[in-house]
Design a protein around this motif. Structure first.
Motif, PDB file in Angstrom:
ATOM      1  N   ILE A  67       1.632 -10.814  -3.274  1.00 56.57           N
ATOM      2  CA  ILE A  67       2.994 -10.312  -3.473  1.00 56.57           C
ATOM      3  C   ILE A  67       2.978  -8.812  -3.251  1.00 56.57           C
ATOM      4  CG2 ILE A  67       4.908 -10.087  -5.106  1.00 56.57           C
ATOM      5  CD1 ILE A  67       3.452 -12.424  -6.697  1.00 56.57           C
ATOM      6  N   ASP A  68       3.889  -8.320  -2.416  1.00 55.63           N
ATOM      7  CA  ASP A  68       4.040  -6.884  -2.233  1.00 55.63           C
ATOM      8  C   ASP A  68       4.836  -6.311  -3.401  1.00 55.63           C
ATOM      9  OD1 ASP A  68       2.712  -6.631   0.195  1.00 55.63           O
ATOM     10  OD2 ASP A  68       4.497  -7.185   1.333  1.00 55.63           O
ATOM     11  N   VAL A  69       4.336  -5.238  -3.972  1.00 63.45           N
ATOM     12  CA  VAL A  69       5.054  -4.529  -5.028  1.00 63.45           C
ATOM     13  C   VAL A  69       5.786  -3.373  -4.359  1.00 63.45           C
ATOM     14  CG1 VAL A  69       4.850  -3.237  -7.174  1.00 63.45           C
ATOM     15  CG2 VAL A  69       3.338  -5.187  -6.742  1.00 63.45           C
ATOM     16  N   VAL A  70       7.112  -3.413  -4.430  1.00 72.53           N
ATOM     17  CA  VAL A  70       7.935  -2.404  -3.770  1.00 72.53           C
ATOM     18  C   VAL A  70       8.630  -1.545  -4.820  1.00 72.53           C
ATOM     19  CG1 VAL A  70       8.262  -3.773  -1.685  1.00 72.53           C
ATOM     20  CG2 VAL A  70       9.836  -4.053  -3.573  1.00 72.53           C
ATOM     21  N   SER A  71       9.365  -0.545  -4.362  1.00 70.25           N
ATOM     22  CA  SER A  71      10.011   0.388  -5.295  1.00 70.25           C
ATOM     23  C   SER A  71      11.116  -0.275  -6.111  1.00 70.25           C
ATOM     24  CB  SER A  71      10.567   1.595  -4.533  1.00 70.25           C
ATOM     25  OG  SER A  71      11.515   1.165  -3.579  1.00 70.25           O
ATOM     26  N   SER A  72      11.697  -1.353  -5.605  1.00 68.59           N
ATOM     27  CA  SER A  72      12.743  -2.060  -6.334  1.00 68.59           C
ATOM     28  C   SER A  72      12.111  -3.079  -7.278  1.00 68.59           C
ATOM     29  CB  SER A  72      13.668  -2.780  -5.351  1.00 68.59           C
ATOM     30  OG  SER A  72      14.510  -3.682  -6.033  1.00 68.59           O
ATOM     31  N   GLU A  73      12.331  -2.908  -8.564  1.00 71.71           N
ATOM     32  CA  GLU A  73      11.780  -3.839  -9.547  1.00 71.71           C
ATOM     33  C   GLU A  73      12.362  -5.237  -9.358  1.00 71.71           C
ATOM     34  OE1 GLU A  73      11.587  -4.218 -14.379  1.00 71.71           O
ATOM     35  OE2 GLU A  73      11.628  -2.227 -13.510  1.00 71.71           O
ATOM     36  N   TYR A  74      13.643  -5.300  -9.007  1.00 77.02           N
ATOM     37  CA  TYR A  74      14.292  -6.583  -8.759  1.00 77.02           C
ATOM     38  C   TYR A  74      13.600  -7.324  -7.616  1.00 77.02           C
ATOM     39  CZ  TYR A  74      17.713 -10.006  -7.241  1.00 77.02           C
ATOM     40  OH  TYR A  74      18.307 -11.178  -6.859  1.00 77.02           O
ATOM     41  N   ALA A  75      13.310  -6.622  -6.539  1.00 72.59           N
ATOM     42  CA  ALA A  75      12.656  -7.248  -5.387  1.00 72.59           C
ATOM     43  C   ALA A  75      11.255  -7.749  -5.741  1.00 72.59           C
ATOM     44  CB  ALA A  75      12.587  -6.272  -4.219  1.00 72.59           C
ATOM     45  N   THR A  76      10.552  -6.995  -6.565  1.00 75.84           N
ATOM     46  CA  THR A  76       9.211  -7.416  -6.979  1.00 75.84           C
ATOM     47  C   THR A  76       9.291  -8.678  -7.836  1.00 75.84           C
ATOM     48  OG1 THR A  76       8.425  -5.145  -6.892  1.00 75.84           O
ATOM     49  CG2 THR A  76       7.115  -6.695  -8.166  1.00 75.84           C
ATOM     50  N   ILE A  77      10.229  -8.715  -8.772  1.00 73.76           N
ATOM     51  CA  ILE A  77      10.400  -9.900  -9.624  1.00 73.76           C
ATOM     52  C   ILE A  77      10.817 -11.099  -8.781  1.00 73.76           C
ATOM     53  CG2 ILE A  77      11.798 -10.899 -11.481  1.00 73.76           C
ATOM     54  CD1 ILE A  77      11.771  -8.077 -12.756  1.00 73.76           C
ATOM     55  N   ALA A  78      11.703 -10.878  -7.805  1.00 73.67           N
ATOM     56  CA  ALA A  78      12.112 -11.964  -6.916  1.00 73.67           C
ATOM     57  C   ALA A  78      10.914 -12.475  -6.115  1.00 73.67           C
ATOM     58  CB  ALA A  78      13.219 -11.491  -5.978  1.00 73.67           C
ATOM     59  N   GLY A  79      10.043 -11.574  -5.676  1.00 75.47           N
ATOM     60  CA  GLY A  79       8.834 -11.965  -4.957  1.00 75.47           C
ATOM     61  C   GLY A  79       7.895 -12.777  -5.837  1.00 75.47           C
ATOM     62  N   GLU A  80       7.750 -12.377  -7.092  1.00 75.00           N
ATOM     63  CA  GLU A  80       6.903 -13.119  -8.029  1.00 75.00           C
ATOM     64  C   GLU A  80       7.456 -14.519  -8.274  1.00 75.00           C
ATOM     65  OE1 GLU A  80       5.313  -9.228 -10.536  1.00 75.00           O
ATOM     66  OE2 GLU A  80       6.819 -10.539 -11.435  1.00 75.00           O
ATOM     67  N   ASN A  81       8.783 -14.624  -8.431  1.00 72.90           N
ATOM     68  CA  ASN A  81       9.403 -15.935  -8.653  1.00 72.90           C
ATOM     69  C   ASN A  81       9.282 -16.822  -7.419  1.00 72.90           C
ATOM     70  OD1 ASN A  81      10.151 -15.446 -11.297  1.00 72.90           O
ATOM     71  ND2 ASN A  81      12.128 -14.584 -10.713  1.00 72.90           N
ATOM     72  N   SER A  82       9.476 -16.242  -6.261  1.00 72.36           N
ATOM     73  CA  SER A  82       9.336 -17.000  -5.020  1.00 72.36           C
ATOM     74  C   SER A  82       7.901 -17.496  -4.842  1.00 72.36           C
ATOM     75  CB  SER A  82       9.757 -16.129  -3.838  1.00 72.36           C
ATOM     76  OG  SER A  82       9.631 -16.827  -2.640  1.00 72.36           O
ATOM     77  N   ALA A  83       6.945 -16.638  -5.169  1.00 77.23           N
ATOM     78  CA  ALA A  83       5.536 -17.039  -5.089  1.00 77.23           C
ATOM     79  C   ALA A  83       5.257 -18.199  -6.040  1.00 77.23           C
ATOM     80  CB  ALA A  83       4.630 -15.855  -5.405  1.00 77.23           C
ATOM     81  N   LEU A  84       5.811 -18.147  -7.252  1.00 77.21           N
ATOM     82  CA  LEU A  84       5.615 -19.230  -8.214  1.00 77.21           C
ATOM     83  C   LEU A  84       6.189 -20.541  -7.684  1.00 77.21           C
ATOM     84  CD1 LEU A  84       4.730 -20.331 -10.954  1.00 77.21           C
ATOM     85  CD2 LEU A  84       6.939 -19.552 -11.873  1.00 77.21           C
TER      86      LEU A  84
END
Length: 165
Positions: free
Chosen positions: A122-139
């Protein structure tokens, strides 16, 4: 003529290799009916809810015909591994592991005790929302992959059990 002869010899050799379709017989076949008789126990948490739904979708469980019970314990980890000079994380790895047991309800015997797992970056980006969305999508994606692994193992068991292996 030579091409026809070569094709014929290839088909004859292929028929003797011992390969058999896993889901022969379609929805009335032995593997499909065995998978349909598996009930999935509830699993704790959001990841458990996703996993149980993924398993039920793949198993096609029939109401009232429970021969096996599937219990699943999940281990879901997120760890940062890409670090900048200012100690901010730039990349994460999400790992989902499942320990599962298939229990014959008539005897109470555990017929399969195994694990399955997968991981995703998962890429961690400057937007916390985008990072959380990436974590959920990965799950969600990991849940699908691990459910596929579990059902494949159950299918192999079903084929072997019905063939007397």
């Amino acid at each position: 003529m030579k091409r026809l002869l070569t094709s014929s010899l290839f088909l004859i050799a292929l028929s003797g290799c011992g390969l058999q379709p896993l889901y022969s017989g379609g929805s009335k076949g032995t593997v499909a009916t065995t998978l349909g008789s598996v009930s999935v126990e509830p699993i704790q948490g959001k990841n458990g809810w996703l996993m149980r739904n993924a398993l039920n979708d793949r198993l096609g469980a029939n109401e009232g015909t429970t021969r096996y019970r599937l219990t699943v314990a999940l281990d879901d980890q997120i760890e940062g591994f890409g670090v900048r000079a200012d100690d901010t994380i730039t990349r994460e790895r999400r790992t989902l592991r499942a320990r599962y047991q298939l229990i014959d309800t008539s005897t109470g015997a555990t017929v399969i005790d195994a694990t399955a797992g997968s991981d995703a970056g998962i890429d961690v980006v400057s937007s916390e929302y985008a990072t959380i969305a990436g974590e959920n999508s990965a799950l969600e994606n990991l849940t699908q992959r691990v459910a596929d692994q579990i059902v494949t193992r159950l299918s192999l068991y079903a084929r072997g059990a019905n063939n007397g292996e």
